[in-house]
Scaffold this motif. Structure first.
Motif, PDB file in Angstrom:
ATOM      1  N   LEU A   1     -19.420 -38.694 -15.670  1.00  0.00           N
ATOM      2  CA  LEU A   1     -18.291 -38.252 -14.850  1.00  0.00           C
ATOM      3  C   LEU A   1     -17.824 -36.833 -15.156  1.00  0.00           C
ATOM      4  O   LEU A   1     -17.454 -36.092 -14.243  1.00  0.00           O
ATOM      5  CB  LEU A   1     -17.115 -39.221 -15.012  1.00  0.00           C
ATOM      6  CG  LEU A   1     -17.311 -40.631 -14.489  1.00  0.00           C
ATOM      7  CD1 LEU A   1     -16.105 -41.491 -14.827  1.00  0.00           C
ATOM      8  CD2 LEU A   1     -17.548 -40.619 -12.988  1.00  0.00           C
TER       9      LEU A   1
ATOM     10  N   VAL B   1     -17.064 -39.102  -6.180  1.00  0.00           N
ATOM     11  CA  VAL B   1     -17.604 -39.252  -7.533  1.00  0.00           C
ATOM     12  C   VAL B   1     -18.773 -40.233  -7.532  1.00  0.00           C
ATOM     13  O   VAL B   1     -19.816 -39.974  -8.137  1.00  0.00           O
ATOM     14  CB  VAL B   1     -16.498 -39.697  -8.520  1.00  0.00           C
ATOM     15  CG1 VAL B   1     -17.088 -40.154  -9.846  1.00  0.00           C
ATOM     16  CG2 VAL B   1     -15.497 -38.567  -8.743  1.00  0.00           C
TER      17      VAL B   1
ATOM     18  N   VAL C   1     -22.580 -39.424  -8.725  1.00  0.00           N
ATOM     19  CA  VAL C   1     -23.233 -40.198  -9.786  1.00  0.00           C
ATOM     20  C   VAL C   1     -24.568 -40.746  -9.284  1.00  0.00           C
ATOM     21  O   VAL C   1     -25.588 -40.671  -9.982  1.00  0.00           O
ATOM     22  CB  VAL C   1     -22.326 -41.341 -10.298  1.00  0.00           C
ATOM     23  CG1 VAL C   1     -23.098 -42.344 -11.145  1.00  0.00           C
ATOM     24  CG2 VAL C   1     -21.143 -40.773 -11.073  1.00  0.00           C
TER      25      VAL C   1
END
Length: 114
Positions: free
Chosen positions: A21, A84, A88
């Protein structure tokens, strides 16, 4: 996320998640700072336990979103999480491609040596 034997998220999984992250939300952060920040966050988020249970994980994710979102609100958090998650997945796909290429190269070298 990989769960531990008690069903919670262990520290190694937490560290791996944070390492995925951090470069997404703050690409300018030097990787050399990750360990210190992750350790401090783990101490706070785990509340002194060996794992994060579901409630502690949700609290940690809320704090993470609240820190990195410009605005407060369900739609902003949802949009942030979606972005996000997408990043990822892209990063994991790239890593998988690199691993496959490395395995292929290793196999070719082994075949040439035989």
């Amino acid at each position: 996320l990989e769960k531990g034997p008690t069903g919670g998220i262990g520290k190694s999984t937490y560290v791996q998640m944070c390492r995925e992250l951090f470069p997404i939300v703050n690409p300018d952060m030097p990787e050399s700072r990750y360990d210190e920040i992750i350790e401090d966050d783990w101490i706070f988020d785990s509340r002194g336990r060996d794992t994060l249970d579901y409630e502690a994980f949700l609290d940690a994710m809320f704090l993470f979103m609240d820190l990195w979102c410009d605005d407060v609100g369900d739609m902003q958090y949802q949009s942030f999480l979606h972005q996000v998650d997408k990043e990822v997945q892209v990063n994991q796909a790239r890593a998988q491609k690199v691993r496959r290429r490395a395995e292929q190269a290793t196999a070719r070298l082994s075949a040439e040596e035989s």
